[in-house]
Design an enzyme around this catalytic site. Structure first.
Site, short mmCIF file in Angstrom:
data_model
loop_
_atom_site.label_atom_id
_atom_site.label_comp_id
_atom_site.label_asym_id
_atom_site.label_seq_id
_atom_site.Cartn_x
_atom_site.Cartn_y
_atom_site.Cartn_z
N ALA A 10 0.82 -1.22 0.00
CA ALA A 10 0.00 0.00 0.00
C ALA A 10 0.85 1.26 0.00
O ALA A 10 0.32 2.38 0.03
CB ALA A 10 -0.93 -0.01 1.22
N ARG A 86 13.26 7.94 3.49
CA ARG A 86 14.02 9.08 4.06
C ARG A 86 13.25 10.39 3.95
O ARG A 86 12.42 10.57 3.08
CB ARG A 86 15.32 9.26 3.27
CG ARG A 86 16.36 8.25 3.57
CD ARG A 86 17.70 8.73 3.10
NE ARG A 86 17.86 8.72 1.64
CZ ARG A 86 18.81 9.39 1.00
NH1 ARG A 86 19.65 10.17 1.67
NH2 ARG A 86 18.92 9.31 -0.31
N ARG A 92 20.40 6.82 4.46
CA ARG A 92 19.63 5.56 4.45
C ARG A 92 19.86 4.81 5.75
O ARG A 92 18.97 4.14 6.26
CB ARG A 92 20.04 4.71 3.25
CG ARG A 92 19.58 5.29 1.91
CD ARG A 92 20.01 4.39 0.78
NE ARG A 92 19.72 4.94 -0.55
CZ ARG A 92 20.45 5.86 -1.15
NH1 ARG A 92 21.52 6.38 -0.54
NH2 ARG A 92 20.14 6.29 -2.36
N ASN A 99 13.47 0.03 10.04
CA ASN A 99 13.29 -0.94 8.95
C ASN A 99 13.90 -2.31 9.24
O ASN A 99 13.43 -3.33 8.71
CB ASN A 99 13.85 -0.37 7.64
CG ASN A 99 12.97 0.78 7.13
OD1 ASN A 99 11.91 1.04 7.68
ND2 ASN A 99 13.42 1.45 6.09
N SER A 123 13.62 -2.44 0.69
CA SER A 123 13.68 -1.62 1.92
C SER A 123 15.10 -1.22 2.28
O SER A 123 16.01 -2.06 2.29
CB SER A 123 13.09 -2.41 3.09
OG SER A 123 11.90 -3.03 2.73
N ASP A 155 19.93 2.18 -9.39
CA ASP A 155 21.24 2.80 -9.66
C ASP A 155 21.64 2.60 -11.13
O ASP A 155 22.25 3.48 -11.74
CB ASP A 155 22.30 2.19 -8.72
CG ASP A 155 21.92 2.36 -7.27
OD1 ASP A 155 21.41 3.43 -6.91
OD2 ASP A 155 22.11 1.41 -6.48
N ARG A 158 19.42 4.94 -13.21
CA ARG A 158 19.94 6.32 -13.14
C ARG A 158 21.22 6.47 -13.94
O ARG A 158 21.40 7.47 -14.65
CB ARG A 158 20.22 6.68 -11.67
CG ARG A 158 18.97 6.94 -10.88
CD ARG A 158 19.29 7.31 -9.44
NE ARG A 158 18.07 7.61 -8.71
CZ ARG A 158 17.81 7.23 -7.47
NH1 ARG A 158 18.70 6.55 -6.77
NH2 ARG A 158 16.68 7.54 -6.89
N HIS A 184 24.14 -0.04 -2.21
CA HIS A 184 23.11 0.93 -2.58
C HIS A 184 23.05 2.05 -1.54
O HIS A 184 22.10 2.15 -0.76
CB HIS A 184 21.73 0.26 -2.72
CG HIS A 184 20.65 1.25 -3.03
ND1 HIS A 184 20.60 1.94 -4.21
CD2 HIS A 184 19.63 1.72 -2.27
CE1 HIS A 184 19.57 2.77 -4.19
NE2 HIS A 184 18.97 2.67 -3.01
P1 NAD Z 1 6.06 4.27 2.12
O1 NAD Z 1 6.06 4.75 3.51
O2 NAD Z 1 5.30 5.04 1.09
O3 NAD Z 1 5.52 2.77 2.06
C1 NAD Z 1 5.99 1.78 2.91
C2 NAD Z 1 4.85 0.82 3.18
O4 NAD Z 1 5.36 -0.20 4.05
C3 NAD Z 1 3.66 1.47 3.92
O5 NAD Z 1 2.46 1.23 3.23
C4 NAD Z 1 3.66 0.79 5.27
O6 NAD Z 1 2.39 0.61 5.84
C5 NAD Z 1 4.31 -0.54 4.91
N1 NAD Z 1 4.80 -1.29 6.07
C6 NAD Z 1 5.36 -0.83 7.21
N2 NAD Z 1 5.61 -1.87 8.03
C7 NAD Z 1 5.21 -2.98 7.40
C8 NAD Z 1 5.23 -4.36 7.72
N3 NAD Z 1 5.70 -4.81 8.89
N4 NAD Z 1 4.74 -5.24 6.83
C9 NAD Z 1 4.25 -4.81 5.63
N5 NAD Z 1 4.22 -3.53 5.27
C10 NAD Z 1 4.70 -2.63 6.14
O7 NAD Z 1 7.59 4.11 1.67
P2 NAD Z 1 8.17 3.90 0.18
O8 NAD Z 1 8.45 5.22 -0.43
O9 NAD Z 1 7.33 2.94 -0.55
O10 NAD Z 1 9.60 3.26 0.53
C11 NAD Z 1 9.68 1.98 1.10
C12 NAD Z 1 11.13 1.60 1.36
O11 NAD Z 1 11.84 1.46 0.13
C13 NAD Z 1 11.93 2.63 2.17
O12 NAD Z 1 12.73 1.97 3.12
C14 NAD Z 1 12.80 3.30 1.13
O13 NAD Z 1 13.97 3.84 1.67
C15 NAD Z 1 13.09 2.14 0.22
N6 NAD Z 1 13.57 2.49 -1.12
C16 NAD Z 1 14.53 1.71 -1.66
C17 NAD Z 1 15.00 1.96 -2.93
C18 NAD Z 1 16.05 1.09 -3.55
O14 NAD Z 1 16.64 1.48 -4.55
N7 NAD Z 1 16.31 -0.09 -3.04
C19 NAD Z 1 14.48 3.04 -3.66
C20 NAD Z 1 13.48 3.82 -3.09
C21 NAD Z 1 13.03 3.54 -1.80
C1 LMR Z 2 16.94 5.83 -3.81
O1 LMR Z 2 18.07 5.56 -4.21
O2 LMR Z 2 16.20 6.64 -4.41
C2 LMR Z 2 16.40 5.12 -2.60
O3 LMR Z 2 17.38 4.36 -1.98
C3 LMR Z 2 15.66 6.02 -1.66
C4 LMR Z 2 16.54 7.00 -0.94
O4 LMR Z 2 16.46 7.04 0.29
O5 LMR Z 2 17.29 7.73 -1.60
#
Ligand code: NAD
Ligand code: LMR
Length: 335
Positions: A10, A86, A92, A99, A123, A155, A158, A184
């Site tokens: 969600a 963030r 991060r 997390n 995550s 990455d 980008r 990352h």
């Molecule tokens: P967000 O807050 O919009 O969504 C996170 C969702 O996780 C929420 O709906 C929340 O209810 C849910 N959640 C929380 N605890 C939970 C649990 N125990 N079980 C199931 N769902 C749970 O955040 P977002 O923008 O979607 O980002 C999510 C994560 O992805 C962040 O940690 C962010 O840093 C990471 N991210 C990683 C990358 C990457 O390149 N790997 C890129 C962007 C974001």
């Molecule tokens: C990204 O690279 O966009 C993600 O890891 C989210 C962030 O915290 O920058």
């Protein structure tokens, strides 16, 4: 028959990622898990007239483990974008305290209900959350290093986009396939432009090269700043996460696919021992890997040898930082 479960469905990433998965003809079952709002997302997606049968799972209380278990049972692929993103001024690593436990809880659910699934971790901080998942699966006796993927695809996306933007009349972003290795987060992200875009990279001035590499390493910050407190990359991340998932489905169908991913360098994977020697014995590193129906078939470690002298210097910095991030994740999971 392919069942995909999205944990965190969600959220900002979870929703567009689930939409993309719903459109994939190989996906027959789409299972959406979240701790809030997921029934609405499920109802919405379920009206789309594609084949993936869509179901949402919301726990009734903090103690309820049935919803997660049901969402995971029989999953071939589990994608985890659950957790907090963030805000400006945060790294991060600042997300670790929240997390780490979320990801550990989900990994326990996977171990119990979908031990053979491919697991894709989005995550943050990926450099630590992937070791947490590996250790959690190990403790439950179900860890298969070929099936665990730290998602670093954004990455690569980008790196391709940003070099193309420097040559707008000559190139398109899709012309490039830059390997990005390491981890990352900031300086752990090492784009190897000397391999995938040598001619274009060499034409840049020293200052332009530095700026381009910095932009790939800190691209996440650009989005965090522009969103001004409303989170981090979601749409580009959903695209990137979907790309890795789609590549795995293509590989399962017999296609020859290579993607970069943050993986556990286990000697059971072809090329992983050689890679490990080149990264100061780190257990985890992002590298290009050849995919098969069983997950990671081989690691293309030779990119580390072929990297330019400047890139090898960047790799040294990345290795040093990564070792701390990895240790932190392992310590949390094994405490
Ligand atoms: P967000 O807050 O919009 O969504 C996170 C969702 O996780 C929420 O709906 C929340 O209810 C849910 N959640 C929380 N605890 C939970 C649990 N125990 N079980 C199931 N769902 C749970 O955040 P977002 O923008 O979607 O980002 C999510 C994560 O992805 C962040 O940690 C962010 O840093 C990471 N991210 C990683 C990358 C990457 O390149 N790997 C890129 C962007 C974001
Ligand atoms: C990204 O690279 O966009 C993600 O890891 C989210 C962030 O915290 O920058």
């Amino acid at each position: 028959m392919v069942k995909v479960t999205v944990c965190g469905a969600a959220g900002g990433i979870g929703q567009p990622l689930s939409l993309l998965l719903k459109l994939n003809p190989q996906v027959t079952e789409l299972s959406l898990f979240d701790v809030v709002n997921v029934p609405g997302v499920g109802a919405d997606l379920s009206h789309i007239n594609t084949d993936a049968a869509t179901k949402a799972f919301l726990p009734s209380s903090k103690e309820d483990k049935t919803a997660l278990a049901e969402s995971l049972k029989g999953a071939d692929l589990v994608i985890i974008p659950a957790g907090v993103p963030r805000k400006p001024g945060m790294t991060r690593d600042d997300l670790f305290n929240i997390n780490a436990s979320i990801v550990k809880g989900l990994a326990e659910g996977i171990a119990e209900n979908a031990p053979k699934a491919f697991v894709l971790i989005i995550s943050n901080p990926v450099n630590s959350t992937v070791p947490i998942v590996a250790e959690t699966l190990k403790a439950k006796g179900v860890f298969d290093p070929a099936r665990l993927f730290g998602v670093t695809t954004l990455d690569i996306v980008r790196a391709n986009t940003f070099i193309s933007q420097l040559y707008p009349s000559e190139t398109k972003p899709t012309d490039f396939e830059i390997r990005v290795v390491g981890g990352h987060s900031g300086e752990t992200i090492v784009p190897l432009y000397s391999l995938g875009a040598k001619a274009h990279f060499d034409k840049l001035s020293a200052e332009q090269k530095k700026e381009l590499i910095h932009r790939v390493q800190f691209g996440g910050d650009e989005v965090v700043k522009a969103k001004d407190g409303a989170g981090s990359a979601t749409l580009s991340m959903a695209y990137a996460g979907y790309r890795l998932a789609e590549s795995l489905l293509k590989a399962a169908a017999g296609e020859d696919v290579t993607e970069c991913t943050f993986l556990y360098l286990d000697s059971s994977i072809k090329g992983a021992s050689e890679a490990k020697k080149l990264v100061n014995n780190l257990d985890f590193f992002s590298l290009p890997v050849k995919l098969s129906k069983n997950g990671i078939a081989a690691v293309e470690y030779d990119v580390l040898e072929k990297a330019s002298a400047d890139e090898k210097k960047l790799l040294e910095v990345a290795i040093d930082q990564l070792s701390k991030n990895i240790e932190k994740g392992v310590a949390f999971a094994t405490k």
